[in-house]
Design a protein around this motif. Structure first.
Motif, mmCIF file in Angstrom:
data_model
loop_
_atom_site.group_PDB
_atom_site.id
_atom_site.type_symbol
_atom_site.label_atom_id
_atom_site.label_comp_id
_atom_site.label_asym_id
_atom_site.label_seq_id
_atom_site.Cartn_x
_atom_site.Cartn_y
_atom_site.Cartn_z
ATOM 1 N N LEU A 27 -21.159 12.606 -21.014
ATOM 2 C CA LEU A 27 -20.488 13.772 -20.355
ATOM 3 C C LEU A 27 -19.376 12.854 -19.461
ATOM 4 O O LEU A 27 -19.476 11.889 -18.980
ATOM 5 N N MET A 29 -16.254 13.603 -16.589
ATOM 6 C CA MET A 29 -15.590 14.798 -15.571
ATOM 7 C C MET A 29 -14.645 13.902 -14.652
ATOM 8 O O MET A 29 -14.913 12.756 -14.645
ATOM 9 N N LEU A 71 -16.595 19.877 -17.138
ATOM 10 C CA LEU A 71 -16.532 18.671 -17.760
ATOM 11 C C LEU A 71 -15.076 18.833 -18.667
ATOM 12 O O LEU A 71 -14.586 19.632 -19.002
#
Length: 118
Positions: A27, A29, A71
């Motif tokens: 992920l 971000m 995200l």
């Protein structure tokens, strides 16, 4: 790290790798958004109960706080939850795919804190 959580900083972004031992999700971000979400999880004003009361009446106590991070990749929201239970607090990540990863709060913060903006 055997924790199942690793992170690296790339400019203004953080990439998390979350693993349960069989699958792994990556992920990406903004670092500042992750830092703000983690700070919200520790905000004062959380109602607490003695561990014995929590064990006797587990449904009567709000035993967690939640924050979300948008995200960059994949698209969607990452939900973070600090769970306060008898014993070490936990940090849960719920990914856009619906997977839930759980780590001890202190170990997770030891991994993440050095990468976060101050």
């Amino acid at each position: 790290m055997p924790l199942g959580l690793s992170a690296k900083r790339d400019g203004e972004h953080i990439e998390l790798a979350l693993s349960d031992g069989t699958a792994e999700e990556r992920l990406r971000m903004l670092a500042v958004e992750l830092a703000e979400a983690l700070a919200r999880l520790e905000a004062p004003g959380y109602p607490t109960m003695d561990p014995e009361e929590l064990e006797d009446e587990p449904d009567d106590a709000p035993n967690y706080t939640t924050a979300a991070v948008e995200l960059v990749e994949p698209e969607g929201l990452l939900y973070l939850r600090k769970v306060r239970v008898p014993g070490p607090d936990l940090l849960e990540f719920t990914t856009p795919s619906g997977s839930v990863y759980e780590f001890e709060w202190r170990a997770a913060m030891d991994e993440l804190a050095p990468l976060l903006p101050r």
